[in-house]
Design a protein around this motif. Structure first.
Motif, short mmCIF file in Angstrom:
data_model
loop_
_atom_site.label_atom_id
_atom_site.label_comp_id
_atom_site.label_asym_id
_atom_site.label_seq_id
_atom_site.Cartn_x
_atom_site.Cartn_y
_atom_site.Cartn_z
N LYS A 130 38.28 47.06 34.28
CA LYS A 130 37.18 46.15 34.65
C LYS A 130 36.77 45.34 33.42
O LYS A 130 36.68 45.87 32.31
CB LYS A 130 35.99 46.95 35.17
CG LYS A 130 34.80 46.09 35.58
CD LYS A 130 33.72 46.92 36.29
CE LYS A 130 33.11 47.96 35.39
NZ LYS A 130 31.97 48.66 36.06
N ASP A 138 32.18 40.65 37.87
CA ASP A 138 33.14 41.52 37.19
C ASP A 138 34.56 41.24 37.69
O ASP A 138 34.78 41.03 38.88
CB ASP A 138 32.80 42.99 37.44
CG ASP A 138 31.48 43.40 36.80
OD1 ASP A 138 30.98 42.63 35.97
OD2 ASP A 138 30.97 44.47 37.15
N ASP A 139 35.49 41.21 36.76
CA ASP A 139 36.91 41.10 37.11
C ASP A 139 37.51 42.51 37.11
O ASP A 139 37.42 43.22 36.11
CB ASP A 139 37.66 40.23 36.09
CG ASP A 139 37.29 38.78 36.20
OD1 ASP A 139 36.96 38.34 37.32
OD2 ASP A 139 37.32 38.08 35.17
N LYS A 140 38.11 42.90 38.23
CA LYS A 140 38.71 44.23 38.34
C LYS A 140 40.20 44.11 38.60
O LYS A 140 40.66 43.13 39.20
CB LYS A 140 38.04 45.02 39.47
CG LYS A 140 36.56 45.27 39.25
CD LYS A 140 35.95 46.09 40.39
CE LYS A 140 34.47 46.33 40.14
NZ LYS A 140 33.86 47.12 41.25
N GLU A 141 40.94 45.12 38.14
CA GLU A 141 42.39 45.08 38.25
C GLU A 141 42.94 46.49 38.37
O GLU A 141 42.45 47.41 37.72
CB GLU A 141 42.97 44.39 37.01
CG GLU A 141 44.45 44.06 37.10
CD GLU A 141 44.91 43.27 35.88
OE1 GLU A 141 45.04 42.04 36.00
OE2 GLU A 141 45.12 43.89 34.84
N PRO A 176 44.97 41.80 40.44
CA PRO A 176 43.52 41.63 40.45
C PRO A 176 42.91 42.07 41.78
O PRO A 176 43.53 41.92 42.84
CB PRO A 176 43.33 40.13 40.24
CG PRO A 176 44.63 39.65 39.67
CD PRO A 176 45.68 40.53 40.26
N ASN A 178 40.16 40.86 43.37
CA ASN A 178 39.10 39.86 43.54
C ASN A 178 39.07 39.28 44.95
O ASN A 178 38.61 38.17 45.17
CB ASN A 178 39.30 38.71 42.54
CG ASN A 178 39.15 39.18 41.11
OD1 ASN A 178 38.40 40.11 40.83
ND2 ASN A 178 39.87 38.55 40.20
#
Length: 205
Positions: A130, A138-141, A176, A178
């Protein structure tokens, strides 16, 4: 320009003074044998500053293995990594990253009952990361990694061994989280790279 770097890590210099095999009994003494349990891993903290800009990071990655036979060990590992970037400019937001990884591995050892032995490790990891930036979602992967790494082990006492390994082949895929249907990023690495060398200490129970 002022730059200060402080690093604390569970990394030990690997070396050996005698390549001659020293055979020992499979019960007690140096070396590995069926039924042995071992623990390794790393802990690291680093801090870098350049002017009023700062970068801090930490990592904790314990690993636990069990010898199912005299030559074969299997195990599990977990890892936590975090970073924080602080920019002195009010126009640039601070950034935090965090990653959790869970994995499993298998090893095949040659001459495991001697002080000095070679091994080949095949491991796989699932990761969840994150990126937090003030004022932005927040960018999550999520990701998956599989890697092959040969190494060497040298016992310095009945319970402690120095260990070195190097990743020579790996496959990574990251996607990702997103929403929608974002494309994943796939990477294949092959070759020798000094940044892929891992040095550490192993404790045999």
């Amino acid at each position: 320009m002022k730059k200060v770097i402080f690093t604390v890590a569970a990394i030990f210099a690997f070396g050996f003074a005698n390549a001659q095999e020293t055979k020992v009994e499979s019960t007690g003494g140096k070396g590995f044998s069926s039924g042995d349990i071992f623990m390794s891993g790393s802990v690291g903290i680093s801090s870098t500053s350049e002017g009023d800009d700062k970068f801090n990071s930490y990592t904790v990655s314990p690993k636990l293995g069990f010898f199912v036979s005299d030559n074969i060990a299997i195990g599990a590992k977990i890892g936590f990594t975090g970073t924080k970037t602080e920019d002195a400019s009010p126009l640039v937001e601070d950034i935090k990253t965090s990653e959790l990884s869970l994995g499993a591995f298998g090893r095949y050892y040659t001459t495991p009952a001697s002080d000095f032995s070679f091994f080949a490790e095949l491991g796989a990891n699932f990761t969840n990361s994150k990126i937090e930036e003030n004022g932005a979602p927040d960018d999550k992967e999520t990701g998956f990694n599989i890697a092959f790494a040969p190494g060497v082990s040298y016992f310095i006492s009945n319970n402690f061994a120095l260990e070195a390994s190097i990743g020579v082949l790996s496959y990574d895929t990251n996607k990702p989280d997103n929403g929608g249907n974002p494309d994943s990023t796939d990477t294949v690495n092959f070759g020798l790279n000094l940044s892929d060398i891992s040095l550490g200490l192993v404790y045999k129970f």
